[in-house]
Design an enzyme around this catalytic site. Structure first.
Site, PDB file in Angstrom:
ATOM      1  N   MET A  62      58.880 -10.718   0.143  1.00 31.12           N
ATOM      2  CA  MET A  62      57.488 -10.926   0.508  1.00 31.12           C
ATOM      3  C   MET A  62      56.635  -9.841  -0.131  1.00 31.12           C
ATOM      4  O   MET A  62      56.901  -8.650   0.067  1.00 31.12           O
ATOM      5  CB  MET A  62      57.318 -10.891   2.025  1.00 31.12           C
ATOM      6  CG  MET A  62      58.004 -12.038   2.750  1.00 31.12           C
ATOM      7  SD  MET A  62      58.084 -11.764   4.536  1.00 31.12           S
ATOM      8  CE  MET A  62      59.428 -10.561   4.627  1.00 31.12           C
ATOM      9  N   VAL A  63      55.647 -10.242  -0.897  1.00 30.80           N
ATOM     10  CA  VAL A  63      54.800  -9.284  -1.591  1.00 30.80           C
ATOM     11  C   VAL A  63      54.118  -8.362  -0.584  1.00 30.80           C
ATOM     12  O   VAL A  63      53.499  -8.813   0.381  1.00 30.80           O
ATOM     13  CB  VAL A  63      53.739 -10.012  -2.453  1.00 30.80           C
ATOM     14  CG1 VAL A  63      52.757  -9.014  -3.045  1.00 30.80           C
ATOM     15  CG2 VAL A  63      54.410 -10.820  -3.542  1.00 30.80           C
TER      16      VAL A  63
ATOM     17  N   ALA B   7      61.030 -15.211   6.636  1.00 33.59           N
ATOM     18  CA  ALA B   7      59.962 -14.380   6.076  1.00 33.59           C
ATOM     19  C   ALA B   7      58.993 -13.988   7.182  1.00 33.59           C
ATOM     20  O   ALA B   7      59.141 -12.957   7.823  1.00 33.59           O
ATOM     21  CB  ALA B   7      59.252 -15.122   4.953  1.00 33.59           C
ATOM     22  N   GLU B   8      58.006 -14.830   7.436  1.00 31.39           N
ATOM     23  CA  GLU B   8      56.982 -14.477   8.415  1.00 31.39           C
ATOM     24  C   GLU B   8      57.543 -14.322   9.818  1.00 31.39           C
ATOM     25  O   GLU B   8      57.079 -13.496  10.594  1.00 31.39           O
ATOM     26  CB  GLU B   8      55.862 -15.518   8.405  1.00 31.39           C
ATOM     27  CG  GLU B   8      54.944 -15.383   7.207  1.00 31.39           C
ATOM     28  CD  GLU B   8      53.664 -16.163   7.382  1.00 31.39           C
ATOM     29  OE1 GLU B   8      53.747 -17.312   7.847  1.00 31.39           O
ATOM     30  OE2 GLU B   8      52.598 -15.628   7.074  1.00 31.39           O
TER      31      GLU B   8
ATOM     32  N   ASN C 120      65.585 -22.009   4.010  1.00 31.73           N
ATOM     33  CA  ASN C 120      64.337 -21.295   4.268  1.00 31.73           C
ATOM     34  C   ASN C 120      63.292 -22.263   4.794  1.00 31.73           C
ATOM     35  O   ASN C 120      63.054 -23.301   4.187  1.00 31.73           O
ATOM     36  CB  ASN C 120      63.862 -20.633   2.972  1.00 31.73           C
ATOM     37  CG  ASN C 120      62.632 -19.759   3.159  1.00 31.73           C
ATOM     38  OD1 ASN C 120      61.848 -19.598   2.236  1.00 31.73           O
ATOM     39  ND2 ASN C 120      62.456 -19.182   4.322  1.00 31.73           N
ATOM     40  N   GLY C 121      62.666 -21.907   5.928  1.00 29.79           N
ATOM     41  CA  GLY C 121      61.586 -22.717   6.476  1.00 29.79           C
ATOM     42  C   GLY C 121      61.834 -23.153   7.910  1.00 29.79           C
ATOM     43  O   GLY C 121      62.968 -23.458   8.304  1.00 29.79           O
TER      44      GLY C 121
ATOM     45  N   CYS D 284      56.849 -19.536  -5.329  1.00 33.62           N
ATOM     46  CA  CYS D 284      55.523 -19.091  -4.894  1.00 33.62           C
ATOM     47  C   CYS D 284      54.485 -20.178  -5.171  1.00 33.62           C
ATOM     48  O   CYS D 284      54.331 -20.624  -6.315  1.00 33.62           O
ATOM     49  CB  CYS D 284      55.133 -17.796  -5.605  1.00 33.62           C
ATOM     50  SG  CYS D 284      53.529 -17.155  -5.045  1.00 33.62           S
TER      51      CYS D 284
END
Length: 533
Positions: free
Chosen positions: A32-33, A249-250, A225-226, A125
């Site tokens: 994650m940026v 991620a989040e 993922n998701g 992305c």
């Protein structure tokens, strides 16, 4: 040098790499940026709790990294000089690049090759910056270029290459795409079950059926993922997709304990639960406290209270609230967010490698989001924190002093927030966890007390909310008062969008509610499933 790869010259592939180097992880922290940096809160907490968890760096632009004419860019994105990033305690580690030129990608990969265990290529992305830069998911129609990117690394590196990608509208094309990535040389595939168009507030559901089809079609490990918002989603995802691991991620940013079903039995970060507050008629539920517990602090006693740094406390601290850290069989482990925030700030000061101030602010806003909407004065104070320039100082010493002062200012805000959260949590001592964590029938989402880390589901865009008047275009002439109100609405929308991570994974933006898990009748109060509108 610290972190140099001293493994055998034989390059491991596929499941050999997955088992022998990465440690057969079930849990993976996503790239994650500006969020999965060296001392990123999710990463730091994950490393304390699970030694074998696999970590990715934030996405790095291969072109800018390879050119080398922007020295700060390399140092900010992968700092080798300090000996921590890519060092022994930072492994196993996968470095992720975005690229559209095989030579630039290889040049960048060669720089980090001794300091990581694999190099990943970002093919997922969906953001506008990726469209402008021609990378990420905006390469997914250029199969020859993608093949060349992967195969160039596969042929020329001593470590494996992996790839993270998004699905196509059809299962058939998604499977063929995944097979092409495997033929090119990708040794692990991370399949994000959303389309390129699914992003931000319109993320919607990730398609686990497509992930399952990819897993069945390839012979290399597959990460799913998701749709991961709470801990119970992890087991459900593994069961439905057959994937080897789940990447979050989040979900990890808002609750870094998302991979835990219950409090860790031992941790340098949080105390283990020692008592249960559930009544005999209820399911056993753990409360992470006892009468002798004290709020954990990674700081010396003289610094544990940010408002009185010079006055150590000599009296016995009061016991923690009964439900300060919560374990629920419905959603897993939810520690107090201020405990996570305090520990994160302490970890920042323990590292030589500098952390971007924007990353620090982003982490703290996400961790304490449940309380910041209530404690608006602290939200404003948190937003105003800046890292000062030290007058009369020079070079790295002055930068470090400015950094430490910025962290001290954040500690003051977190300290005051913790005092308020302790007050509120103590007021709920007589409640059961079933009263504090429950499925809201109106929203279909779980409700949590505001002092614990928890998932965040973004609301629908303003124009999609039922019974809301349409937004008036800015170009339409209006009276000054009307114009002011329209600008306010626009600012709210912009602020919400700006809060998104670079590639949202678990936000479920287009899902305004959840429905009962429809494959088993007894799951209606235990499972969550995002419902597309």
């Amino acid at each position: 040098m610290p972190g140099l790869n001293t493994q055998s010259p034989r390059k491991l592939a596929g499941y050999d790499f997955y088992h022998k180097v990465s440690g057969s992880p079930t849990f993976v922290v996503a790239p994650m940026v500006d969020q999965s940096e060296l001392v990123g809160v999710a990463k730091a907490v994950t490393e304390i709790w699970w030694a074998g968890t696999l970590i990715y760096t934030p996405m790095i632009n291969a072109k800018m990294f390879a050119e080398g004419n922007r020295k700060p860019f390399r140092e900010q994105n992968f700092n080798i000089a300090c000996g921590e990033e890519g060092g022994p305690e930072d492994r196993p580690l996968i470095v992720q690049f975005c690229a559209n030129d095989p030579d630039q990608l290889l040049a960048s990969a060669k720089i980090v090759e001794p300091y990581c265990d694999a190099v990943d290529i970002n093919l997922g992305c969906p953001q506008e910056i990726a469209k402008k830069g021609h990378y990420g998911s905006f390469l997914q129609d250029e199969w020859e270029l993608i093949y060349s990117l992967i195969n160039t690394l596969h042929t020329n590196l001593s470590i494996p290459v992996t790839a993270k990608f998004r699905v196509f509208p059809t299962v058939e094309k998604t499977v063929e795409y995944a097979k092409m990535l495997e033929r090119a040389g990708a040794q692990i595939l991370t399949c994000h079950g959303r389309l390129r168009e699914q992003r931000g507030q319109r993320s919607g559901l990730a398609d686990w059926d497509k992930i399952r089809a990819v897993k069945a079609a390839v012979s290399v490990p597959v990460f799913a993922n998701g749709n991961i918002l709470v801990h119970t989603d992890v087991a459900r995802c593994l069961a439905e997709t057959g994937a080897d691991a789940v990447m979050s991620a989040e979900g990890n940013l808002y609750n870094p304990a998302i991979f835990l079903a219950s409090a860790p039995s031992s941790s340098s970060l949080l105390p283990p639960p020692t008592a249960s507050s559930a009544s005999p008629s209820e399911p056993t539920q753990e409360a992470s406290t006892s009468d002798s517990s004290t709020p954990p602090s990674p700081l010396p006693p003289s610094e544990s209270d940010p408002t009185h740094p010079e006055t150590p406390s000599t009296s016995t601290p009061p016991p923690l609230p009964t439900h300060w850290h919560i374990t629920s069989p419905l959603t897993g482990y939810h520690p107090a967010h201020t405990t996570l925030a305090s520990s994160y700030l302490a970890l920042l000061l323990s590292q030589r490698t500098p952390t971007s101030p924007s990353a620090i602010k982003g982490h703290l806003f996400k961790l304490m989001r449940p309380a910041l909407g209530r404690e608006t004065d602290l939200r404003e104070k948190l937003g105003r924190v800046v890292f000062p320039r030290i007058k009369g100082g020079k070079g790295e010493e002055a930068e470090r002093r400015g950094f430490e002062e910025g962290v001290r200012r954040y500690k003051e805000v977190v300290g005051e927030m913790e005092r308020r959260m302790l007050r509120d949590a103590h007021a709920a001592n007589d409640k059961t966890i079933c009263e504090l964590v429950y499925l809201n029938p109106d929203t279909g989402l779980y409700t949590f007390p505001h002092w614990v880390a928890q998932p965040y589901v973004r609301p629908l865009p303003v124009e999609d909310v039922p019974n809301k008047p349409p937004k008036i275009p800015v170009a339409v002439k209006r009276a000054p008062a009307e114009a002011d109100r329209a600008v306010e609405v626009d600012e709210v929308v912009a602020a919400t969008q700006a809060d998104q991570a670079s590639e949202p994974e678990e936000g479920a933006a287009a899902a305004a509610k959840r429905t009962a898990y429809d494959r088993s009748p007894d799951e209606s109060t235990k499972r969550l499933k995002l419902a597309d509108e």
